[in-house]
Motif scaffolding. Structure first.
Motif, PDB file in Angstrom:
ATOM      1  N   PHE A 105      -5.152  -2.620 -10.340  1.00  0.00           N
ATOM      2  CA  PHE A 105      -5.955  -2.564  -9.115  1.00  0.00           C
ATOM      3  C   PHE A 105      -5.102  -2.919  -7.895  1.00  0.00           C
ATOM      4  CE2 PHE A 105      -8.599  -4.812  -5.968  1.00  0.00           C
ATOM      5  CZ  PHE A 105      -9.408  -3.755  -5.577  1.00  0.00           C
ATOM      6  N   MET A 106      -4.274  -3.952  -8.022  1.00  0.00           N
ATOM      7  CA  MET A 106      -3.409  -4.346  -6.910  1.00  0.00           C
ATOM      8  C   MET A 106      -2.458  -3.217  -6.540  1.00  0.00           C
ATOM      9  SD  MET A 106      -2.647  -6.637  -4.727  1.00  0.00           S
ATOM     10  CE  MET A 106      -1.318  -7.231  -3.673  1.00  0.00           C
ATOM     11  N   LEU A 107      -1.910  -2.543  -7.553  1.00  0.00           N
ATOM     12  CA  LEU A 107      -1.001  -1.426  -7.292  1.00  0.00           C
ATOM     13  C   LEU A 107      -1.735  -0.291  -6.574  1.00  0.00           C
ATOM     14  CD1 LEU A 107       1.803  -0.219  -7.639  1.00  0.00           C
ATOM     15  CD2 LEU A 107       1.128   0.560  -9.929  1.00  0.00           C
ATOM     16  N   GLU A 108      -2.973  -0.039  -6.966  1.00  0.00           N
ATOM     17  CA  GLU A 108      -3.767   1.021  -6.331  1.00  0.00           C
ATOM     18  C   GLU A 108      -3.998   0.741  -4.852  1.00  0.00           C
ATOM     19  OE1 GLU A 108      -6.212   2.135 -10.431  1.00  0.00           O
ATOM     20  OE2 GLU A 108      -7.141   0.932  -8.853  1.00  0.00           O
ATOM     21  N   VAL A 109      -4.424  -0.485  -4.533  1.00  0.00           N
ATOM     22  CA  VAL A 109      -4.710  -0.774  -3.118  1.00  0.00           C
ATOM     23  C   VAL A 109      -3.424  -0.856  -2.295  1.00  0.00           C
ATOM     24  CG1 VAL A 109      -6.967  -1.818  -3.474  1.00  0.00           C
ATOM     25  CG2 VAL A 109      -4.936  -3.269  -3.615  1.00  0.00           C
ATOM     26  N   LEU A 110      -2.313  -1.226  -2.933  1.00  0.00           N
ATOM     27  CA  LEU A 110      -1.031  -1.198  -2.221  1.00  0.00           C
ATOM     28  C   LEU A 110      -0.648   0.234  -1.864  1.00  0.00           C
ATOM     29  CD1 LEU A 110       1.167  -3.827  -4.116  1.00  0.00           C
ATOM     30  CD2 LEU A 110       0.369  -3.958  -1.744  1.00  0.00           C
ATOM     31  N   ILE A 111      -0.888   1.168  -2.785  1.00  0.00           N
ATOM     32  CA  ILE A 111      -0.588   2.576  -2.526  1.00  0.00           C
ATOM     33  C   ILE A 111      -1.477   3.138  -1.419  1.00  0.00           C
ATOM     34  CG2 ILE A 111      -0.765   4.899  -3.546  1.00  0.00           C
ATOM     35  CD1 ILE A 111       0.163   3.617  -6.207  1.00  0.00           C
ATOM     36  N   LEU A 112      -2.749   2.724  -1.419  1.00  0.00           N
ATOM     37  CA  LEU A 112      -3.699   3.225  -0.425  1.00  0.00           C
ATOM     38  C   LEU A 112      -3.567   2.540   0.936  1.00  0.00           C
ATOM     39  CD1 LEU A 112      -6.919   3.422  -2.649  1.00  0.00           C
ATOM     40  CD2 LEU A 112      -5.627   5.371  -1.746  1.00  0.00           C
ATOM     41  N   SER A 113      -3.000   1.341   0.974  1.00  0.00           N
ATOM     42  CA  SER A 113      -3.012   0.556   2.213  1.00  0.00           C
ATOM     43  C   SER A 113      -2.277   1.201   3.395  1.00  0.00           C
ATOM     44  CB  SER A 113      -2.482  -0.858   1.960  1.00  0.00           C
ATOM     45  OG  SER A 113      -1.176  -0.834   1.430  1.00  0.00           O
ATOM     46  N   PRO A 114      -1.123   1.901   3.211  1.00  0.00           N
ATOM     47  CA  PRO A 114      -0.521   2.551   4.383  1.00  0.00           C
ATOM     48  C   PRO A 114      -1.438   3.591   5.017  1.00  0.00           C
ATOM     49  CG  PRO A 114       1.073   2.412   2.592  1.00  0.00           C
ATOM     50  CD  PRO A 114      -0.242   2.019   2.024  1.00  0.00           C
ATOM     51  N   LEU A 115      -2.144   4.369   4.182  1.00  0.00           N
ATOM     52  CA  LEU A 115      -3.096   5.351   4.714  1.00  0.00           C
ATOM     53  C   LEU A 115      -4.251   4.656   5.427  1.00  0.00           C
ATOM     54  CD1 LEU A 115      -3.319   7.825   1.675  1.00  0.00           C
ATOM     55  CD2 LEU A 115      -2.180   8.239   3.866  1.00  0.00           C
ATOM     56  N   ALA A 116      -4.763   3.581   4.811  1.00  0.00           N
ATOM     57  CA  ALA A 116      -5.890   2.861   5.406  1.00  0.00           C
ATOM     58  C   ALA A 116      -5.493   2.226   6.738  1.00  0.00           C
ATOM     59  CB  ALA A 116      -6.386   1.793   4.439  1.00  0.00           C
ATOM     60  N   LEU A 117      -4.330   1.588   6.770  1.00  0.00           N
ATOM     61  CA  LEU A 117      -3.861   0.965   8.016  1.00  0.00           C
ATOM     62  C   LEU A 117      -3.594   2.017   9.084  1.00  0.00           C
ATOM     63  CD1 LEU A 117      -1.424  -1.805   6.712  1.00  0.00           C
ATOM     64  CD2 LEU A 117      -3.464  -2.161   8.133  1.00  0.00           C
ATOM     65  N   GLY A 118      -2.990   3.127   8.674  1.00  0.00           N
ATOM     66  CA  GLY A 118      -2.724   4.214   9.626  1.00  0.00           C
ATOM     67  C   GLY A 118      -4.010   4.749  10.233  1.00  0.00           C
ATOM     68  N   PHE A 119      -5.032   4.923   9.415  1.00  0.00           N
ATOM     69  CA  PHE A 119      -6.322   5.403   9.923  1.00  0.00           C
ATOM     70  C   PHE A 119      -6.930   4.405  10.909  1.00  0.00           C
ATOM     71  CE2 PHE A 119     -10.950   5.191   9.699  1.00  0.00           C
ATOM     72  CZ  PHE A 119     -11.287   6.460  10.143  1.00  0.00           C
ATOM     73  N   LEU A 120      -6.889   3.114  10.575  1.00  0.00           N
ATOM     74  CA  LEU A 120      -7.479   2.112  11.459  1.00  0.00           C
ATOM     75  C   LEU A 120      -6.745   2.045  12.793  1.00  0.00           C
ATOM     76  CD1 LEU A 120      -8.219  -0.772   8.905  1.00  0.00           C
ATOM     77  CD2 LEU A 120      -9.870   0.762   9.992  1.00  0.00           C
ATOM     78  N   LEU A 121      -5.417   2.151  12.755  1.00  0.00           N
ATOM     79  CA  LEU A 121      -4.640   2.146  13.999  1.00  0.00           C
ATOM     80  C   LEU A 121      -4.951   3.381  14.844  1.00  0.00           C
ATOM     81  CD1 LEU A 121      -1.195   0.864  12.639  1.00  0.00           C
ATOM     82  CD2 LEU A 121      -2.795  -0.382  14.123  1.00  0.00           C
ATOM     83  N   TRP A 122      -5.042   4.537  14.188  1.00  0.00           N
ATOM     84  CA  TRP A 122      -5.363   5.779  14.905  1.00  0.00           C
ATOM     85  C   TRP A 122      -6.766   5.712  15.495  1.00  0.00           C
ATOM     86  CZ3 TRP A 122      -9.200   9.452  13.781  1.00  0.00           C
ATOM     87  CH2 TRP A 122      -9.144  10.621  14.541  1.00  0.00           C
TER      88      TRP A 122
END
Length: 297
Positions: free
Chosen positions: A187-204
């Motif tokens: 689970f930790m590996l999954e959210v680490l993989i998704l986190s750059p996309l999630a952070l990028g979306f929030l910043l945008w």
């Protein structure tokens, strides 16, 4: 001299495992109330916050459990990262459908999807792994398919929310079992993989001025809890499931969709309707047949 082979874990229930699994399913059962409170927040923003705030929560739990070594090794394995990327994509689709279903007043379809899920898992096992179904399992799957047909006929459309949740979670669970990594580390590996996309979306989204986070104090507080309500039930369940028999897990998994069903009807006031009054008892009958067969086996 090689290390001795550890004795296999006894296939029996433990009080600790029972407590952890029930706690996880109860948390999942109450999740629609949390998601409904976030109805004013766009689905993708909710999804992004679930990912971002899960990282520190899951990380803290892994450190507490002393399970970080496996995660570090997985991060150095391209094969492991590729497999986890597939499961991460499936769980993000599942989360997005679930959040949208609750926010749009389709919690009953979400409950239906999670009721059908164990039957879909049997179907996947037969198709992908060549596992043989007994007559009871075949009858249960046929009943579930008939229930979906009833809903499709009455609504004039396929119950996409229910099937989307069923298919995304079914394949997620199938691939997750093939991932050679513990469930907490996975689970930790999954959210680490998704986190750059999630952070990028929030910043945008923030640059566009469309971010709810920070603009409303109440909703911001709820979004800060997204990591807790996402990571904690999953990781509590993962640890509880190790201490229970498969048949016990099979029965307990009906707690959450039953709570979602009751919340949809009695709290959210969703219309039950004639077709659902026919389809849901068919699903429940299918689950009784399936559970009886599992217990007998």
């Amino acid at each position: 001299m090689s290390d001795p082979v550890p004795a296999p874990t006894k296939n029996e229930d433990s009080p600790k495992g029972l407590f952890l699994a029930i706690a996880a399913y109860l948390m999942w059962g109450f999740l629609p109330l949390y998601m409904k409170a976030l109805s004013a927040v766009p689905v993708l923003e909710v999804l992004a916050h679930r990912v971002v705030w899960s990282v520190p929560v899951a990380g803290a739990i892994l450190i507490w459990l002393g399970r970080t070594a496996d995660l570090k090794a997985a991060l150095r394995s391209p094969r492991m990262i590729g497999m986890a990327a597939l499961t991460a994509g499936l769980i993000s689709v599942n989360w997005a459908i679930y959040v949208w279903s609750i926010q749009s007043g389709q919690a009953l379809e979400a409950a239906l999807g999670y009721y059908i899920n164990p039957l879909f898992s049997i179907f996947l096992g037969a198709v992908l792994l060549g596992e043989r179904m007994n007559r009871a399992q075949g009858a249960a799957i046929a009943l579930a398919a008939a229930a979906v047909a009833v809903l499709t006929w009455e609504a004039g459309r396929v119950p996409l929310v229910a099937l989307g949740l069923t298919v995304s979670w079914g394949f997620y669970a199938y691939l997750k079992k093939r991932l050679p990594l513990g469930p907490n580390q996975g689970f930790m590996l999954e959210v680490l993989i998704l986190s750059p996309l999630a952070l990028g979306f929030l910043l945008w989204q923030g640059a566009q001025g469309g971010l709810v986070f920070g603009a409303d104090a109440g909703l911001t507080g709820l979004l800060l809890l997204a990591g807790v309500v996402t990571a904690v039930p999953l990781m509590v369940y993962a640890n509880g499931a190790k201490l229970l028999r498969l048949s016990t897990i099979g029965i307990l998994q009906y707690i959450a969709p039953t709570m979602i069903f009751l919340t949809a009807v009695f709290v959210f006031g969703e219309e039950f309707g004639t077709a659902r009054a026919v389809a849901f008892p068919m699903i429940w009958a299918a689950l009784v047949i399936y559970t009886g067969s599992m217990l007998k086996r």
